[in-house]
Design a protein around this motif. Structure first.
Motif, PDB file in Angstrom:
ATOM      1  N   THR A  47     -21.842  48.274   9.603  1.00 54.81           N
ATOM      2  CA  THR A  47     -20.915  48.007  10.697  1.00 54.81           C
ATOM      3  C   THR A  47     -21.562  48.380  12.020  1.00 54.81           C
ATOM      4  OG1 THR A  47     -19.953  50.230  10.652  1.00 54.81           O
ATOM      5  CG2 THR A  47     -18.988  48.581   9.168  1.00 54.81           C
ATOM      6  N   GLN A  48     -20.974  47.917  13.109  1.00 56.55           N
ATOM      7  CA  GLN A  48     -21.477  48.298  14.431  1.00 56.55           C
ATOM      8  C   GLN A  48     -21.381  49.807  14.623  1.00 56.55           C
ATOM      9  OE1 GLN A  48     -19.058  45.922  17.053  1.00 56.55           O
ATOM     10  NE2 GLN A  48     -20.433  44.170  16.960  1.00 56.55           N
ATOM     11  N   GLU A  49     -20.306  50.411  14.115  1.00 59.38           N
ATOM     12  CA  GLU A  49     -20.148  51.857  14.250  1.00 59.38           C
ATOM     13  C   GLU A  49     -21.259  52.603  13.519  1.00 59.38           C
ATOM     14  OE1 GLU A  49     -17.806  49.732  13.424  1.00 59.38           O
ATOM     15  OE2 GLU A  49     -16.309  49.918  15.022  1.00 59.38           O
ATOM     16  N   ASP A  50     -21.615  52.125  12.325  1.00 58.85           N
ATOM     17  CA  ASP A  50     -22.674  52.791  11.567  1.00 58.85           C
ATOM     18  C   ASP A  50     -24.023  52.636  12.264  1.00 58.85           C
ATOM     19  OD1 ASP A  50     -20.895  53.609   9.677  1.00 58.85           O
ATOM     20  OD2 ASP A  50     -21.413  52.073   8.195  1.00 58.85           O
ATOM     21  N   LEU A  51     -24.317  51.433  12.758  1.00 58.89           N
ATOM     22  CA  LEU A  51     -25.581  51.226  13.459  1.00 58.89           C
ATOM     23  C   LEU A  51     -25.659  52.080  14.716  1.00 58.89           C
ATOM     24  CD1 LEU A  51     -26.071  47.350  13.145  1.00 58.89           C
ATOM     25  CD2 LEU A  51     -27.368  49.147  11.983  1.00 58.89           C
ATOM     26  N   SER A  92     -23.644  54.864  21.950  1.00 58.90           N
ATOM     27  CA  SER A  92     -22.263  54.406  21.882  1.00 58.90           C
ATOM     28  C   SER A  92     -22.213  53.003  21.288  1.00 58.90           C
ATOM     29  CB  SER A  92     -21.642  54.389  23.285  1.00 58.90           C
ATOM     30  OG  SER A  92     -22.270  53.397  24.077  1.00 58.90           O
ATOM     31  N   ARG A  93     -21.034  52.616  20.830  1.00 62.33           N
ATOM     32  CA  ARG A  93     -20.878  51.283  20.256  1.00 62.33           C
ATOM     33  C   ARG A  93     -21.152  50.210  21.294  1.00 62.33           C
ATOM     34  NH1 ARG A  93     -16.341  47.853  19.422  1.00 62.33           N
ATOM     35  NH2 ARG A  93     -16.522  46.550  17.551  1.00 62.33           N
ATOM     36  N   SER A  94     -20.721  50.421  22.538  1.00 64.89           N
ATOM     37  CA  SER A  94     -20.955  49.423  23.581  1.00 64.89           C
ATOM     38  C   SER A  94     -22.442  49.267  23.868  1.00 64.89           C
ATOM     39  CB  SER A  94     -20.202  49.803  24.854  1.00 64.89           C
ATOM     40  OG  SER A  94     -20.623  51.065  25.335  1.00 64.89           O
ATOM     41  N   THR A  95     -23.182  50.367  23.858  1.00 63.07           N
ATOM     42  CA  THR A  95     -24.629  50.289  24.073  1.00 63.07           C
ATOM     43  C   THR A  95     -25.297  49.566  22.911  1.00 63.07           C
ATOM     44  OG1 THR A  95     -24.646  52.332  25.362  1.00 63.07           O
ATOM     45  CG2 THR A  95     -26.741  51.630  24.416  1.00 63.07           C
ATOM     46  N   LEU A  96     -24.828  49.853  21.701  1.00 62.73           N
ATOM     47  CA  LEU A  96     -25.381  49.182  20.523  1.00 62.73           C
ATOM     48  C   LEU A  96     -25.155  47.683  20.605  1.00 62.73           C
ATOM     49  CD1 LEU A  96     -24.536  48.001  17.444  1.00 62.73           C
ATOM     50  CD2 LEU A  96     -26.657  49.257  17.733  1.00 62.73           C
ATOM     51  N   ILE A  97     -23.972  47.269  21.016  1.00 59.11           N
ATOM     52  CA  ILE A  97     -23.661  45.839  21.110  1.00 59.11           C
ATOM     53  C   ILE A  97     -24.578  45.157  22.116  1.00 59.11           C
ATOM     54  CG2 ILE A  97     -21.906  44.180  21.854  1.00 59.11           C
ATOM     55  CD1 ILE A  97     -19.806  46.077  20.668  1.00 59.11           C
ATOM     56  N   ARG A  98     -24.815  45.800  23.259  1.00 65.16           N
ATOM     57  CA  ARG A  98     -25.728  45.212  24.255  1.00 65.16           C
ATOM     58  C   ARG A  98     -27.135  45.073  23.672  1.00 65.16           C
ATOM     59  NH1 ARG A  98     -22.884  48.685  27.786  1.00 65.16           N
ATOM     60  NH2 ARG A  98     -24.585  50.201  27.761  1.00 65.16           N
ATOM     61  N   GLY A  99     -27.587  46.077  22.957  1.00 67.41           N
ATOM     62  CA  GLY A  99     -28.917  46.001  22.362  1.00 67.41           C
ATOM     63  C   GLY A  99     -29.019  44.910  21.315  1.00 67.41           C
ATOM     64  N   MET A 100     -27.984  44.760  20.491  1.00 75.12           N
ATOM     65  CA  MET A 100     -27.998  43.711  19.474  1.00 75.12           C
ATOM     66  C   MET A 100     -27.947  42.334  20.122  1.00 75.12           C
ATOM     67  SD  MET A 100     -28.364  45.234  16.607  1.00 75.12           S
ATOM     68  CE  MET A 100     -28.034  43.877  15.489  1.00 75.12           C
ATOM     69  N   ASP A 101     -27.210  42.217  21.224  1.00 74.29           N
ATOM     70  CA  ASP A 101     -27.160  40.930  21.930  1.00 74.29           C
ATOM     71  C   ASP A 101     -28.543  40.530  22.427  1.00 74.29           C
ATOM     72  OD1 ASP A 101     -24.474  40.549  21.522  1.00 74.29           O
ATOM     73  OD2 ASP A 101     -23.853  41.346  23.467  1.00 74.29           O
ATOM     74  N   GLU A 102     -29.314  41.502  22.912  1.00 72.74           N
ATOM     75  CA  GLU A 102     -30.677  41.207  23.369  1.00 72.74           C
ATOM     76  C   GLU A 102     -31.553  40.756  22.206  1.00 72.74           C
ATOM     77  OE1 GLU A 102     -31.929  41.042  26.457  1.00 72.74           O
ATOM     78  OE2 GLU A 102     -29.836  41.293  27.058  1.00 72.74           O
ATOM     79  N   LEU A 103     -31.400  41.399  21.066  1.00 71.15           N
ATOM     80  CA  LEU A 103     -32.189  41.002  19.899  1.00 71.15           C
ATOM     81  C   LEU A 103     -31.798  39.606  19.422  1.00 71.15           C
ATOM     82  CD1 LEU A 103     -32.336  44.315  17.803  1.00 71.15           C
ATOM     83  CD2 LEU A 103     -34.112  43.324  19.258  1.00 71.15           C
ATOM     84  N   LYS A 104     -30.516  39.280  19.523  1.00 67.49           N
ATOM     85  CA  LYS A 104     -30.075  37.931  19.140  1.00 67.49           C
ATOM     86  C   LYS A 104     -30.660  36.885  20.077  1.00 67.49           C
ATOM     87  CE  LYS A 104     -25.626  39.034  18.792  1.00 67.49           C
ATOM     88  NZ  LYS A 104     -24.166  38.868  18.563  1.00 67.49           N
ATOM     89  N   LYS A 105     -30.721  37.197  21.373  1.00 63.51           N
ATOM     90  CA  LYS A 105     -31.310  36.254  22.331  1.00 63.51           C
ATOM     91  C   LYS A 105     -32.780  36.004  22.025  1.00 63.51           C
ATOM     92  CE  LYS A 105     -28.206  37.515  26.147  1.00 63.51           C
ATOM     93  NZ  LYS A 105     -28.127  38.195  27.470  1.00 63.51           N
ATOM     94  N   LEU A 106     -33.461  37.014  21.512  1.00 63.31           N
ATOM     95  CA  LEU A 106     -34.874  36.878  21.159  1.00 63.31           C
ATOM     96  C   LEU A 106     -35.070  36.202  19.804  1.00 63.31           C
ATOM     97  CD1 LEU A 106     -36.181  40.398  22.275  1.00 63.31           C
ATOM     98  CD2 LEU A 106     -36.685  38.203  23.376  1.00 63.31           C
ATOM     99  N   GLY A 107     -33.966  35.914  19.111  1.00 57.37           N
ATOM    100  CA  GLY A 107     -34.064  35.290  17.801  1.00 57.37           C
ATOM    101  C   GLY A 107     -34.525  36.234  16.712  1.00 57.37           C
ATOM    102  N   VAL A 108     -34.345  37.541  16.936  1.00 53.73           N
ATOM    103  CA  VAL A 108     -34.820  38.544  15.979  1.00 53.73           C
ATOM    104  C   VAL A 108     -33.797  38.779  14.876  1.00 53.73           C
ATOM    105  CG1 VAL A 108     -35.521  40.957  15.708  1.00 53.73           C
ATOM    106  CG2 VAL A 108     -36.234  39.661  17.725  1.00 53.73           C
ATOM    107  N   VAL A 109     -32.523  38.781  15.234  1.00 53.55           N
ATOM    108  CA  VAL A 109     -31.473  39.067  14.257  1.00 53.55           C
ATOM    109  C   VAL A 109     -30.343  38.061  14.378  1.00 53.55           C
ATOM    110  CG1 VAL A 109     -31.973  41.553  14.292  1.00 53.55           C
ATOM    111  CG2 VAL A 109     -30.173  40.623  15.774  1.00 53.55           C
ATOM    112  N   GLN A 110     -29.575  37.948  13.311  1.00 59.09           N
ATOM    113  CA  GLN A 110     -28.292  37.249  13.316  1.00 59.09           C
ATOM    114  C   GLN A 110     -27.243  38.248  12.836  1.00 59.09           C
ATOM    115  OE1 GLN A 110     -28.930  33.933  10.684  1.00 59.09           O
ATOM    116  NE2 GLN A 110     -29.757  32.616  12.300  1.00 59.09           N
ATOM    117  N   THR A 111     -26.050  38.154  13.391  1.00 56.82           N
ATOM    118  CA  THR A 111     -25.011  39.103  13.012  1.00 56.82           C
ATOM    119  C   THR A 111     -23.764  38.377  12.518  1.00 56.82           C
ATOM    120  OG1 THR A 111     -24.108  39.213  15.266  1.00 56.82           O
ATOM    121  CG2 THR A 111     -25.827  40.803  14.692  1.00 56.82           C
TER     122      THR A 111
END
Length: 244
Positions: A191-195, A202-221
């Motif tokens: 979950t986002q909370e676990d990551l 914080s969860r909001s910081t995690l979401i921003r970081g995951m969004d950047e990785l998605k833009k780079l095509g590194v991850v899908q969520t």
């Protein structure tokens, strides 16, 4: 909710779902050792969210995950609950408490539908006396997991968040697939909370970081799921190199 120590009806160990690498504890055992453990246990099934074993409960059994995934968490004195690891098919979990005789230090919870071989403590200890090499493999498993935990704790303390997040995802990938090495995709059931807890943000910081990785095509969520699709880029980011 089913309880882990109830009677089971199926004494046979079915086919395991994935992997046959030596880092998966079950696959390091000989056929005779597997047969001895299977003969003294029973198979149970848990639905998503059900508890296999609760932190603080008696050390009544060990589990061999046959199908599905479990999340391992622990609560500290302040009441904070933190994720520790996730384990899947061919992994042995909950083995230390039956050996030490001490109450369980973590909770084991089903992420999806889980089928596991349950080996009661007294029967386990009898098998370990008869086949001491199993004890060696359980010790090796504990050592591998301690190294994984140390690496995850080390990477989660980095000062640069994008680099830290990439490193944490790589370390989690090795928990989910111990034989993961090259360019193959790997799915994390987190979950986002676990990551956020793993990365110490914080969860909001995690979401921003995951969004950047998605833009780079590194991850899908998806809900409770992260798929690493470009581990090569993730490794560059974890090493502090620019994505290419």
């Amino acid at each position: 909710m089913e309880h882990a120590d109830g009677a089971g009806e199926n004494p046979k160990m079915g086919p395991l779902e994935v992997g046959n690498g030596e880092r998966r504890a079950w696959h390091r055992l000989t056929d005779a050792e597997k047969a001895a453990l299977t003969a003294c246990g029973y198979v149970r099934t848990w639905q998503p969210g059900e508890i296999l074993a609760m932190q603080g409960s008696p050390p009544s059994s060990m589990f061999v995950i046959q199908q599905g995934w479990v999340k391992i968490t622990a609560t500290n004195y302040r009441g904070d609950n933190a994720p520790l690891a996730a384990r899947g098919p061919a992994e042995i979990v909950g083995e230390l408490s039956p050996i030490s005789g001490l109450p369980r230090t973590a909770t084991i919870q089903a992420i999806d539908e889980v089928r596991a071989l349950v080996i009661p403590r007294d029967r386990l200890r009898a098998v370990l006396r008869q086949k001491p090499r199993i004890s060696e493999e359980l010790l090796r498993t504990a050592a591998i997991r301690l190294q994984q935990s140390d690496r995850l704790r080390l990477e989660s303390g980095g000062p640069d968040f994008p680099q830290r997040l990439a490193a944490v995802l790589l370390e989690l990938a090795l928990q989910y697939d111990p034989d993961w090495e090259a360019a193959s995709e790997v799915v994390l059931y987190e979950t986002q909370e676990d990551l956020a807890s793993f990365a110490r943000v914080s969860r909001s910081t995690l979401i921003r970081g995951m969004d950047e990785l998605k833009k780079l095509g590194v991850v899908q969520t998806a809900r409770h799921r992260v798929t690493i699709i470009r581990p090569d880029i993730l490794r560059d980011l974890a090493a502090g190199r620019p994505a290419h």
